[in-house]
Motif scaffolding. Sequence first.
Motif, short mmCIF file in Angstrom:
data_model
loop_
_atom_site.label_atom_id
_atom_site.label_comp_id
_atom_site.label_asym_id
_atom_site.label_seq_id
_atom_site.Cartn_x
_atom_site.Cartn_y
_atom_site.Cartn_z
N VAL A 55 -13.01 -4.04 -23.17
CA VAL A 55 -12.14 -2.92 -22.86
C VAL A 55 -11.46 -3.21 -21.37
CG1 VAL A 55 -13.09 -1.24 -24.18
CG2 VAL A 55 -13.74 -1.43 -21.83
N SER A 56 -11.87 -4.26 -20.72
CA SER A 56 -11.66 -4.48 -19.25
C SER A 56 -10.89 -5.57 -19.11
CB SER A 56 -13.04 -4.30 -18.46
OG SER A 56 -13.82 -3.19 -18.59
N ILE A 57 -11.01 -6.58 -19.72
CA ILE A 57 -10.46 -8.05 -19.65
C ILE A 57 -9.07 -7.82 -19.50
CG2 ILE A 57 -10.13 -10.09 -20.31
CD1 ILE A 57 -13.00 -10.43 -21.11
N MET A 58 -7.99 -7.49 -20.49
CA MET A 58 -6.83 -7.59 -20.53
C MET A 58 -6.36 -6.40 -19.39
SD MET A 58 -5.74 -9.31 -22.45
CE MET A 58 -3.92 -9.00 -22.23
N PRO A 59 -6.76 -5.41 -19.03
CA PRO A 59 -6.27 -4.27 -18.07
C PRO A 59 -6.44 -5.22 -16.85
CG PRO A 59 -7.56 -3.09 -19.47
CD PRO A 59 -7.85 -4.51 -19.99
N ALA A 60 -7.91 -6.10 -16.54
CA ALA A 60 -7.78 -6.64 -15.20
C ALA A 60 -6.60 -7.82 -15.30
CB ALA A 60 -9.27 -7.18 -15.32
N LEU A 61 -6.67 -8.55 -16.18
CA LEU A 61 -5.51 -9.72 -16.22
C LEU A 61 -3.99 -9.09 -15.74
CD1 LEU A 61 -6.65 -11.83 -18.96
CD2 LEU A 61 -7.04 -12.14 -16.54
N LEU A 62 -3.84 -7.77 -16.52
CA LEU A 62 -2.48 -7.36 -16.46
C LEU A 62 -2.14 -6.71 -14.97
CD1 LEU A 62 -2.01 -5.62 -19.86
CD2 LEU A 62 -0.89 -7.88 -19.07
N MET A 63 -3.27 -6.28 -14.47
CA MET A 63 -3.21 -5.62 -12.97
C MET A 63 -3.31 -6.94 -11.91
SD MET A 63 -5.63 -2.44 -13.06
CE MET A 63 -5.55 -2.12 -11.23
N ALA A 64 -3.96 -7.86 -12.10
CA ALA A 64 -4.19 -8.72 -11.04
C ALA A 64 -2.86 -9.66 -10.85
CB ALA A 64 -5.40 -9.78 -11.58
N ILE A 65 -2.28 -10.13 -12.06
CA ILE A 65 -1.26 -11.15 -11.83
C ILE A 65 -0.01 -10.38 -11.10
CG2 ILE A 65 0.57 -12.38 -13.10
CD1 ILE A 65 -1.47 -12.71 -15.32
N PRO A 66 0.40 -9.25 -11.42
CA PRO A 66 1.74 -8.77 -10.67
C PRO A 66 1.17 -8.45 -9.23
CG PRO A 66 1.12 -7.20 -12.34
CD PRO A 66 0.15 -8.42 -12.65
N PHE A 67 -0.05 -7.74 -9.11
CA PHE A 67 -0.61 -7.24 -7.81
C PHE A 67 -0.63 -8.21 -6.95
CE2 PHE A 67 -3.74 -5.39 -5.26
CZ PHE A 67 -3.09 -4.25 -4.61
N CYS A 68 -1.15 -9.41 -7.30
CA CYS A 68 -1.40 -10.43 -6.37
C CYS A 68 -0.07 -11.17 -6.05
CB CYS A 68 -2.49 -11.41 -6.85
SG CYS A 68 -4.14 -10.99 -7.05
N MET A 69 0.81 -11.29 -7.12
CA MET A 69 2.10 -11.95 -6.69
C MET A 69 2.97 -11.08 -5.81
SD MET A 69 3.49 -13.02 -10.52
CE MET A 69 5.11 -13.41 -9.69
N MET A 70 2.77 -9.71 -5.73
CA MET A 70 3.67 -8.96 -4.96
C MET A 70 2.88 -8.96 -3.63
SD MET A 70 6.50 -8.17 -6.01
CE MET A 70 6.36 -9.84 -7.05
N PHE A 71 1.54 -8.69 -3.46
CA PHE A 71 0.88 -8.97 -2.17
C PHE A 71 1.06 -10.28 -1.55
CE2 PHE A 71 -2.82 -8.93 0.60
CZ PHE A 71 -2.79 -7.68 0.98
N VAL A 72 0.89 -11.34 -2.12
CA VAL A 72 1.16 -12.64 -1.51
C VAL A 72 2.53 -12.79 -1.06
CG1 VAL A 72 1.18 -15.23 -1.80
CG2 VAL A 72 -0.80 -13.54 -2.62
N TYR A 73 3.57 -12.31 -1.92
CA TYR A 73 4.93 -12.39 -1.51
C TYR A 73 5.29 -11.64 -0.09
CZ TYR A 73 9.96 -12.17 -2.19
OH TYR A 73 11.25 -12.43 -2.19
N GLN A 74 4.69 -10.51 0.03
CA GLN A 74 5.08 -9.92 1.22
C GLN A 74 4.17 -10.55 2.21
OE1 GLN A 74 6.77 -7.25 1.64
NE2 GLN A 74 7.44 -7.25 -0.29
#
Length: 264
Positions: free
Chosen positions: A60-79
Amino acid sequence: MSVDPKTRPPRASAVRKAVQVAPTAVGAFYATSMETFRCMFKRPFHAREFVQQAWFIAGVSIMPALLMAIPFCMMFVYQINILLAEIGAVDLSGAGAGVAIIREIGPVVTVLVVAGAGSTAICADLGSRTIREEIDAMKVLGIDPIQRLVVPRVLASTLIGMFLNGLVSAVGLVGGYIATVYMQGASPGQYVTAISILTKLPDFLVSEVKAAVFGLLAGLVACHLGLNAKGGPKGVGDAVNQTVVFSFLLLFLANSVITTLALH
């Protein structure tokens, strides 16, 4: 001028009641935690229950973790890259991404997923057993519910928290690579090489310690509230909501404490 108790605002009485109940609730949680730690070293260890719970929490955790990690980290690194470009240090984008993702973002995303998905399911399961009086029946039969139900779930939550943290960190670095190279046109070699400038093995170990503590606390909160659910299905729903709130509070507090100690 005195205020008639009957006309006193209901919010004031609710706040007073919460303040009075808080010490008792903290003491009960502490007692449950100590009993859980004690039972971790008792035999028998229910390995089958542990494996089942670990598999369930991971599912129940793997897919939500992946879906949160990719866009969250992309935008954080972008800033971060925008700020580095202002001072002419774009070649250090990988260093900033590695520090941010491994030290903080990975554990924080793990917090959100473990507490929001895994812990709520644990609390709902134990809460349902409690209101159906299955827990009382186990006690009558001489079965310790802490050892039989709580310990495997807490250990499974701890293990999956560490696993998710490593997964989120790896996926987050890939998301940072996409943001840096494909969205901002930086050099792939610079990004990959710079990761190791500020991020070393001890940083990842601290991150894993954070994830283990987060999983442990989330599992303890979920099990404690599930075993103490009252009032039928509504009580189980309230316990699940409290699990999310209390888990977030404890986990972010633990994150601050561990980060402060690690930096010193």
